[in-house]
Structure formats: C-alpha cells, structure tokens
Design a protein around this motif. Structure first.
Motif, PDB file in Angstrom:
ATOM      1  N   SER A 153      -1.397   4.718   2.324  1.00  0.00           N
ATOM      2  CA  SER A 153      -0.556   4.227   3.410  1.00  0.00           C
ATOM      3  C   SER A 153      -1.331   4.161   4.722  1.00  0.00           C
ATOM      4  O   SER A 153      -2.298   4.890   4.933  1.00  0.00           O
ATOM      5  CB  SER A 153       0.667   5.139   3.585  1.00  0.00           C
ATOM      6  N   PHE A 154      -0.906   3.252   5.575  1.00  0.00           N
ATOM      7  CA  PHE A 154      -1.492   3.158   6.914  1.00  0.00           C
ATOM      8  C   PHE A 154      -0.415   2.682   7.878  1.00  0.00           C
ATOM      9  O   PHE A 154       0.643   2.193   7.462  1.00  0.00           O
ATOM     10  CB  PHE A 154      -2.703   2.215   6.933  1.00  0.00           C
ATOM     11  N   LYS A 155      -0.679   2.833   9.156  1.00  0.00           N
ATOM     12  CA  LYS A 155       0.331   2.529  10.167  1.00  0.00           C
ATOM     13  C   LYS A 155       0.089   1.173  10.820  1.00  0.00           C
ATOM     14  O   LYS A 155      -1.050   0.709  10.914  1.00  0.00           O
ATOM     15  CB  LYS A 155       0.348   3.623  11.236  1.00  0.00           C
ATOM     16  N   LEU A 156       1.184   0.568  11.260  1.00  0.00           N
ATOM     17  CA  LEU A 156       1.123  -0.678  12.020  1.00  0.00           C
ATOM     18  C   LEU A 156       1.992  -0.533  13.265  1.00  0.00           C
ATOM     19  O   LEU A 156       2.968   0.227  13.259  1.00  0.00           O
ATOM     20  CB  LEU A 156       1.629  -1.861  11.189  1.00  0.00           C
ATOM     21  N   ASN A 157       1.662  -1.266  14.296  1.00  0.00           N
ATOM     22  CA  ASN A 157       2.490  -1.262  15.496  1.00  0.00           C
ATOM     23  C   ASN A 157       3.866  -1.853  15.197  1.00  0.00           C
ATOM     24  O   ASN A 157       3.994  -2.821  14.442  1.00  0.00           O
ATOM     25  CB  ASN A 157       1.825  -2.081  16.602  1.00  0.00           C
ATOM     26  N   LYS A 158       4.882  -1.283  15.812  1.00  0.00           N
ATOM     27  CA  LYS A 158       6.246  -1.753  15.585  1.00  0.00           C
ATOM     28  C   LYS A 158       6.416  -3.214  16.010  1.00  0.00           C
ATOM     29  O   LYS A 158       7.113  -3.987  15.353  1.00  0.00           O
ATOM     30  CB  LYS A 158       7.236  -0.870  16.341  1.00  0.00           C
ATOM     31  N   LYS A 159       5.774  -3.585  17.117  1.00  0.00           N
ATOM     32  CA  LYS A 159       5.918  -4.966  17.609  1.00  0.00           C
ATOM     33  C   LYS A 159       5.318  -5.963  16.625  1.00  0.00           C
ATOM     34  O   LYS A 159       5.846  -7.060  16.438  1.00  0.00           O
ATOM     35  CB  LYS A 159       5.247  -5.100  18.977  1.00  0.00           C
ATOM     36  N   LEU A 160       4.214  -5.576  15.990  1.00  0.00           N
ATOM     37  CA  LEU A 160       3.604  -6.465  14.990  1.00  0.00           C
ATOM     38  C   LEU A 160       4.533  -6.644  13.795  1.00  0.00           C
ATOM     39  O   LEU A 160       4.676  -7.754  13.265  1.00  0.00           O
ATOM     40  CB  LEU A 160       2.257  -5.899  14.544  1.00  0.00           C
TER      41      LEU A 160
ATOM     42  N   ALA B 108       0.829  -1.204   0.000  1.00  0.00           N
ATOM     43  CA  ALA B 108       0.000   0.000   0.000  1.00  0.00           C
ATOM     44  C   ALA B 108       0.867   1.258   0.000  1.00  0.00           C
ATOM     45  O   ALA B 108       0.538   2.253  -0.658  1.00  0.00           O
ATOM     46  CB  ALA B 108      -0.928   0.001   1.216  1.00  0.00           C
ATOM     47  N   ASN B 109       1.970   1.206   0.721  1.00  0.00           N
ATOM     48  CA  ASN B 109       2.860   2.367   0.799  1.00  0.00           C
ATOM     49  C   ASN B 109       3.588   2.637  -0.510  1.00  0.00           C
ATOM     50  O   ASN B 109       4.129   3.726  -0.710  1.00  0.00           O
ATOM     51  CB  ASN B 109       3.875   2.185   1.922  1.00  0.00           C
ATOM     52  N   GLN B 110       3.633   1.630  -1.410  1.00  0.00           N
ATOM     53  CA  GLN B 110       4.288   1.825  -2.709  1.00  0.00           C
ATOM     54  C   GLN B 110       3.390   2.565  -3.697  1.00  0.00           C
ATOM     55  O   GLN B 110       3.853   3.084  -4.711  1.00  0.00           O
ATOM     56  CB  GLN B 110       4.685   0.478  -3.328  1.00  0.00           C
ATOM     57  N   ARG B 111       2.093   2.608  -3.408  1.00  0.00           N
ATOM     58  CA  ARG B 111       1.153   3.209  -4.354  1.00  0.00           C
ATOM     59  C   ARG B 111       1.265   4.736  -4.343  1.00  0.00           C
ATOM     60  O   ARG B 111       1.300   5.365  -3.285  1.00  0.00           O
ATOM     61  CB  ARG B 111      -0.281   2.798  -4.010  1.00  0.00           C
TER      62      ARG B 111
END
Length: 210
Positions: free
Chosen positions: A98-105, A42-45
């Motif tokens: 783009s969207f965010k994810l938790n670092k631990k995930l 998604a971040n590449q779009r």
C-alpha cells in the motif's frame, strides 16, 4: 448536463436531474486515474508471499563432496540455491504494497472517471426506491427493466440500504456501493454506472466541498 430520471422498472418518470459540470464535465486527468487505480489494486494485495532462503531450509549441513579432485565445482551444502530443493536467492518476502495519495488527487481521479462515464453515455439516474425484502429476483427485475442484464453495473446509493445490497450480492456483474465508498476503479470497471436520485446531491457535496 441533464439526465432523465428513470423508475427502477425502467420507465421514464418525466423528471430530469441536473449533473454538475464540475464533476461530470471536467477535463479528464488520465495520470490521476492511473495513480488512483494503481493504489486501489496495490491496497488489495495481502503481501503474504514467502519463499525460503538457504538459511531456512531444513537439511544436513554436511559437506556433500570433497573440495578438490572431483572435476566439478566445489560445493559445501545441499541448501545451496544451485541444487534442487535448495534455498531461493532473493526470494519474495512478506511486505506491504500500500501507498498513500493526496486526497485532492483522488478527488480529481474520481471526477475524471465520472466524466468519462458521462461522455460515453454510460450513466443513468434512478429514482430512489427500496425493496421490501432482500431478493435476488427483485434486483434481476431491476436490471431487466433497464436492459442491463448482460452488462457489468455499479449502483451508487446515498446511504446503506441492506435489502438492495443483499439482493445484488449473488449477481456476478452487479455491485452496489454508497457514495462514501465510491472509488475510481469500480467506476471504470463497470459498463454502466447507475446513480440513485438521492446520491447525486450527496456526490456533489462530497466532491465539491472545499
């Protein structure tokens, strides 16, 4: 888990390196992998897609026919989505995917991807080396020595090595990254993962830090 350390020519050095079970031997989390890969793609779009709506179409606003008596549906503008060349209804607009994810995930996802590579025996450790100059032929010789000419490879370095990176850049199925730039998508997309000896300890430091 122990793996033999190979020379960049493909020969065995006679040494072995121990890989942490906390990174290469966990219970893989497929959903974490899915989310991390989804975010990466998604971040590449660019999100620059755009179509014109009826208020953005250039053309006359003159009523094209009389309201009644034609036997057809009433029509007030050639810009209507019903006509060829008219605007598009609910067309795509520029947006950020783009969207965010938790670092631990994301850490769990990378560990899971590395575990899959270890389980598939698609992982090799190469002793640290350097090229005197950037030459594609040098990197091809490396792949030939490891019998990976027809394989999609990902070579992980502890830090930036300009000569190795430039030597691999022209090869379609070869990619070189540093430990800091390693991501789940690249790990899973490669047929074989190559870790330089120095990157193993740095990888453990990065993924096991509290």
């Amino acid at each position: 888990m122990e793996l033999a350390v190979l020379k960049h020519t493909g020969e065995d050095t006679g040494r072995k390196v121990s890989l942490s079970a906390e990174i290469f031997g966990i219970e893989p989390n497929d959903h974490a992998i899915y989310l991390d890969v989804k975010q990466f793609l998604a971040n590449q779009r660019q999100g620059t897609h755009k179509s014109k709506e009826r208020n953005e179409i250039a053309g006359s606003t003159k009523k094209i026919k009389k309201q009644k008596g034609t036997g057809g549906a009433r029509a007030g503008s050639l810009k209507s989505p019903l006509f060829r060349g008219g605007g598009r209804v609910f067309g795509p607009k520029p947006r950020d995917y783009s969207f965010k994810l938790n670092k631990k995930l994301k850490v769990v996802a990378r560990k899971s991807a590395l575990t899959y590579k270890a389980q598939e025996s698609s992982l090799s450790v190469i002793e640290d080396f350097a090229f005197d100059a950037p030459k594609t032929k040098s990197y091809i010789n490396l792949l030939n020595g490891l019998s990976l000419t027809d394989k999609k490879t990902l070579f992980v370095l502890p830090e930036v090595n300009k000569n190795i990176y430039l030597s691999s850049r022209n090869l379609k199925n070869a990619k070189v990254v540093t430990v800091d730039d390693l991501n789940t998508y690249d790990v899973l997309n490669a047929d074989t993962l190559l870790l330089s000896e120095g990157s193993v300890s740095k990888l453990e430091t990065l993924l096991l830090k509290k």
